[in-house]
Design a protein around this motif. Structure first.
Motif, short mmCIF file in Angstrom:
data_model
loop_
_atom_site.label_atom_id
_atom_site.label_comp_id
_atom_site.label_asym_id
_atom_site.label_seq_id
_atom_site.Cartn_x
_atom_site.Cartn_y
_atom_site.Cartn_z
N SER A 1 0.84 -1.19 0.00
CA SER A 1 0.00 0.00 0.00
C SER A 1 0.88 1.24 0.00
O SER A 1 2.07 1.18 0.32
N LEU A 2 0.30 2.36 -0.37
CA LEU A 2 1.02 3.63 -0.42
C LEU A 2 0.24 4.66 0.36
O LEU A 2 -0.83 5.12 -0.08
N ASP A 3 0.75 5.04 1.53
CA ASP A 3 0.08 6.06 2.31
C ASP A 3 0.65 7.43 1.95
O ASP A 3 1.53 7.56 1.10
N GLU A 4 0.18 8.45 2.62
CA GLU A 4 0.59 9.81 2.30
C GLU A 4 2.09 10.02 2.51
O GLU A 4 2.75 10.71 1.73
N GLN A 5 2.63 9.40 3.55
CA GLN A 5 4.07 9.54 3.80
C GLN A 5 4.89 8.90 2.68
O GLN A 5 5.90 9.46 2.24
N ASP A 6 4.44 7.74 2.20
CA ASP A 6 5.12 7.08 1.09
C ASP A 6 5.11 7.97 -0.15
O ASP A 6 6.12 8.09 -0.86
N ARG A 7 3.99 8.56 -0.42
CA ARG A 7 3.85 9.41 -1.61
C ARG A 7 4.76 10.63 -1.50
O ARG A 7 5.37 11.06 -2.48
N GLU A 8 4.85 11.19 -0.31
CA GLU A 8 5.72 12.34 -0.10
C GLU A 8 7.18 11.97 -0.32
O GLU A 8 7.95 12.72 -0.94
N GLN A 9 7.56 10.78 0.17
CA GLN A 9 8.94 10.32 -0.01
C GLN A 9 9.28 10.18 -1.49
O GLN A 9 10.34 10.63 -1.94
N LEU A 10 8.39 9.54 -2.23
CA LEU A 10 8.64 9.36 -3.66
C LEU A 10 8.65 10.71 -4.38
O LEU A 10 9.42 10.91 -5.32
N GLY A 11 7.81 11.61 -3.93
CA GLY A 11 7.71 12.92 -4.56
C GLY A 11 8.89 13.83 -4.26
O GLY A 11 9.12 14.82 -4.97
N GLN A 12 9.65 13.50 -3.22
CA GLN A 12 10.82 14.31 -2.85
C GLN A 12 12.12 13.68 -3.31
O GLN A 12 13.16 14.34 -3.36
N GLY A 13 12.07 12.40 -3.64
CA GLY A 13 13.29 11.64 -3.95
C GLY A 13 13.56 10.68 -2.82
O GLY A 13 13.26 10.96 -1.65
N ILE A 14 14.12 9.52 -3.16
CA ILE A 14 14.26 8.48 -2.15
C ILE A 14 15.57 7.73 -2.36
O ILE A 14 16.09 7.65 -3.47
N TYR A 15 16.10 7.18 -1.27
CA TYR A 15 17.29 6.35 -1.37
C TYR A 15 16.88 4.92 -1.70
O TYR A 15 16.04 4.33 -1.01
N MET A 16 17.46 4.35 -2.75
CA MET A 16 17.10 3.00 -3.15
C MET A 16 18.09 1.96 -2.64
O MET A 16 17.77 0.77 -2.61
N GLY A 17 19.29 2.38 -2.29
CA GLY A 17 20.28 1.42 -1.83
C GLY A 17 21.53 2.10 -1.32
O GLY A 17 21.73 3.31 -1.49
N LYS A 18 22.36 1.31 -0.71
CA LYS A 18 23.60 1.82 -0.13
C LYS A 18 24.50 2.40 -1.22
O LYS A 18 24.60 1.86 -2.31
N ASP A 19 25.13 3.50 -0.89
CA ASP A 19 26.09 4.17 -1.78
C ASP A 19 25.46 4.71 -3.06
O ASP A 19 26.15 4.96 -4.04
N GLU A 20 24.15 4.88 -3.08
CA GLU A 20 23.48 5.46 -4.24
C GLU A 20 22.97 6.85 -3.89
O GLU A 20 22.57 7.11 -2.76
N MET A 21 22.96 7.70 -4.90
CA MET A 21 22.41 9.04 -4.70
C MET A 21 20.90 8.96 -4.60
O MET A 21 20.26 8.04 -5.14
N ILE A 22 20.33 9.92 -3.91
CA ILE A 22 18.88 10.00 -3.83
C ILE A 22 18.30 10.19 -5.23
O ILE A 22 18.92 10.82 -6.09
#
Length: 260
Positions: free
Chosen positions: A139-160
């Motif tokens: 599921s995708l709640d409001e916090q999840d949507r905000e994270q995706l909308g701002q940029g997110i870290y997908m893994g170690k040593d990767e840029m947002i």
């Protein structure tokens, strides 16, 4: 027209490859060996030969292809069938795919022999948007949507990541949507009660990292089970194309995808 451009648009190979051919003396213009890729020729009157055979100028080609699941985005593969298997009756020498789609991802794929066109779409600094439709477990709640909308870290040593645009269309339990989901078998579903949360929607990104959509959604707790590219830039997949079918882009579509 430059000689290397002429050859690239005549199904001899990509621009980088034909420059090598020219420098190695494989190309003649009006009977003379030419080793300078940038030399200007008249595509209408000059006679160009590659390995002793006259080259007919075919010009630029642009294909829209509706890629089905299960095919590799590559010219050839030792194990799997590729998207080029759908072009058996078409001269695809010099034609290449613009970007790629994962084996299990469907939808819009462009193919061309125009290196400048590819550069305009794939060069990271161009920020060309690509939109995907997805079904995912979770599921995708409001916090999840905000994270995706701002940029997110997908893994170690990767840029947002760069900000994504998200449009949730459906959300609920698998038992409510199982007949709408275009998936034959889901081993991760609770087989007794189907009480697995699912979500569907569109996500738009402007990067092209490996498995990016799947990894972005995984970072907020969603497991993608279906993914289809719906658009690149201002160009949308022609839904009248069945899976595995292709057609030429119109001039209007070419300009649209380039943002002109």
């Amino acid at each position: 027209m430059r000689l290397d451009k002429f050859l690239a648009e005549s199904d001899i190979g990509r621009r980088k490859k034909v420059r090598t051919y020219i420098k190695e003396g494989m190309v003649k213009v009006n009977g003379d060996v030419i080793t300078e890729p940038a030399i200007e020729i008249n595509e209408s009157s000059d006679v160009v030969e590659y390995l002793g055979k006259a080259v007919a100028y075919t010009g630029k080609v642009y294909y829209m292809f509706n890629k089905p699941r299960g095919y590799i985005t590559a010219r050839k593969d030792a194990i799997n069938k590729t998207v080029f298997d759908f072009f058996d009756n078409v001269n695809m020498n010099g034609v290449f795919h613009v970007g790629r789609l994962d084996k299990d991802t469907e939808g819009l794929l462009l193919l061309t022999n125009d290196g400048d066109f590819e550069h305009q779409l794939m060069y990271p600094q161009k920020h060309v948007e690509k939109t995907y439709f997805f079904w995912a477990l979770g599921s995708l709640d409001e916090q999840d949507r905000e994270q995706l909308g701002q940029g997110i870290y997908m893994g170690k040593d990767e840029m947002i990541t760069k900000p994504a645009k998200l449009e949730v269309q459906k959300s609920g339990m698998y038992k409510e949507f199982k007949h709408e989901m275009p998936i034959d078998n889901l081993c991760n579903i609770d087989s007794n009660h189907y009480n697995q949360s699912v979500v569907a929607g569109y996500i738009t990104i402007s990067e092209g990292r490996k498995h990016q959509v799947k990894r972005m959604l995984k970072a907020v707790g969603c497991y993608v089970v279906y993914l289809k590219r719906a658009s690149i830039g201002g160009l949308f997949l022609d839904e009248s194309l069945k899976k595995g079918q292709h057609r030429f882009l119109t001039e209007v579509e070419i300009q649209k995808v380039l943002g002109k």
